[in-house]
Design an enzyme around this catalytic site. Structure first.
Site, PDB file in Angstrom:
ATOM      1  N   HIS A   1       0.822  -1.233   0.000  1.00 28.67           N
ATOM      2  CA  HIS A   1       0.000   0.000   0.000  1.00 28.67           C
ATOM      3  C   HIS A   1       0.850   1.275   0.000  1.00 28.67           C
ATOM      4  CE1 HIS A   1      -3.658  -2.227   0.441  1.00 28.67           C
ATOM      5  NE2 HIS A   1      -3.342  -2.718   1.621  1.00 28.67           N
TER       6      HIS A   1
ATOM      7  N   ASP B   1      -2.690 -10.735  -2.518  1.00 31.51           N
ATOM      8  CA  ASP B   1      -3.267 -10.206  -1.279  1.00 31.51           C
ATOM      9  C   ASP B   1      -4.724  -9.801  -1.565  1.00 31.51           C
ATOM     10  OD1 ASP B   1      -2.124  -8.776   1.496  1.00 31.51           O
ATOM     11  OD2 ASP B   1      -3.862  -7.745   0.641  1.00 31.51           O
TER      12      ASP B   1
ATOM     13  N   HIS C   1      -6.294  -7.270  -0.706  1.00 23.44           N
ATOM     14  CA  HIS C   1      -6.437  -5.825  -0.961  1.00 23.44           C
ATOM     15  C   HIS C   1      -5.663  -5.433  -2.214  1.00 23.44           C
ATOM     16  CE1 HIS C   1      -6.851  -6.345   3.482  1.00 23.44           C
ATOM     17  NE2 HIS C   1      -7.894  -5.557   3.269  1.00 23.44           N
TER      18      HIS C   1
ATOM     19  N   ASP D   1      -4.650 -12.856   3.239  1.00 25.61           N
ATOM     20  CA  ASP D   1      -5.891 -12.371   3.842  1.00 25.61           C
ATOM     21  C   ASP D   1      -7.128 -12.646   2.982  1.00 25.61           C
ATOM     22  OD1 ASP D   1      -4.736 -10.571   2.098  1.00 25.61           O
ATOM     23  OD2 ASP D   1      -4.734  -8.876   3.503  1.00 25.61           O
TER      24      ASP D   1
HETATM   25 ZN   LIG Z   1      -4.136  -7.228   2.527  1.00 23.21          ZN
END
Ligand SMILES: [Zn+2]
Length: 311
Positions: free
Chosen positions: A125, A162, A164, A245
């Protein structure tokens, strides 16, 4: 295959506030998961610290200043609502990057075919200008740049599974045809980027996965979009932003992947690595916040990296 496992004791120095999901126990859970007899032949090394100035190859001076300004002399401080930094976080970041560099070096020399780095804090991120989303430096982007800078590699691919979207990695390479970035992610979900029409200069592929979907939808997305684009890019090395995740147990998202789904993606990436780039893969941990789900996913991922199969 020969597989390197980089452990990362300095990761424990990045001390989480009470109740924060991105915590040192994640690394302990991975150590336990890879401690069984089926992993006895992993080549194991400890990550070394490197000079943090290396982060300037992907982050701005302003970014580095934010880290310096926000880091407390003791205890911890928040950079935003999610993202904390503590007195010893720089040691954790510099050895997380060191793990990636060591793995890159050994993969490039042919000493191992692939490597998995269990590191924290995560990185995908972190944008050019801004740390966010638990991430203080974009580890995988720094390794991608080093692969080009130090080893003369022309074409680097990053696959991010991931749950996200890796907005930071996309931000860093959005206009760079020499780096391919593909992400599968739950949408809508934090950070809200990664629309399927965000394609960079033809080097970005984003695949949405709906909440409550399982590995069937994921496999369709990889087979239809991500894997053909990766094959077409014909990378000289493949890096993996390995977040766990999307596991059905994870508290931060609502996908229902099982261990065999992580193994499946890993195997598909390995097939392309074998054809395009002499098996070269460097995988670096991102998210994964349920300790059982994280251990389950990492075992499947590393077993596949090591043996090419998962039962
Ligand atoms: Zn994540």
């Amino acid at each position: 295959m020969s597989t390197l496992f980089l452990s990362h004791p300095q990761g424990q120095k990045h001390k989480a506030p009470n109740g924060h999901p991105e915590r040192g126990e994640r690394l302990s859970a991975i150590e336990r998961a890879l401690g069984g007899s089926e992993f006895f032949d992993l080549k194991r090394e400890e990550a070394k610290e490197v000079d943090l100035q290396i982060a300037r190859n992907v982050h701005s001076e302003n970014f580095m200043q934010i880290l310096r300004d926000r880091r407390p002399i003791e205890g911890l401080a928040f950079i935003d609502g999610d993202t904390y930094i503590c007195a010893n976080s720089f040691e954790a970041i510099s050895s997380a990057i060191g793990a990636g560099l060591q793995s890159l070096k050994m993969v490039m020399s042919g000493e191992v075919d692939n490597g998995f780095c269990a590191i924290r804090p995560p990185g995908h991120h972190a944008e050019i200008e801004k740390p966010m989303g638990f991430c203080l430096a974009n580890n995988i982007a720094i390794i991608a740049r080093e692969a080009q800078r130090k080893y003369g590699i022309e074409r680097v691919a990053i696959i991010d599974f991931d749950v996200h979207h890796g907005n930071g990695t996309q931000d860093i390479f959005y206009n760079d045809k020499s780096v391919f970035y593909a992400s599968s992610h739950q949408a809508p979900l934090f950070p809200g980027t990664g629309e399927e029409n965000e394609t960079g200069v033809g080097n970005i592929v984003n695949c949405h996965l709906s909440a409550n979907s399982d590995g069937v939808l994921m496999r369709e997305a990889y087979n239809a979009r991500i894997l053909p684009a990766l094959r077409n890019f014909s990378p000289d090395i493949i890096l993996i932003s390995a977040g766990f995740d999307a596991h059905r147990l994870d508290p931060l998202a609502q996908l229902n992947w099982e261990a065999n789904d992580f193994a499946w993606i890993t195997g598909k990436i390995m097939d392309i690595a074998e054809k395009c780039c002499n098996n070269r893969i460097v995988s670096m941990l991102e998210g994964g916040y349920d300790l059982t789900g994280l251990a389950d996913g990492v075992k499947a991922h590393v077993l596949m990296l090591k043996t090419g199969s998962f039962i």
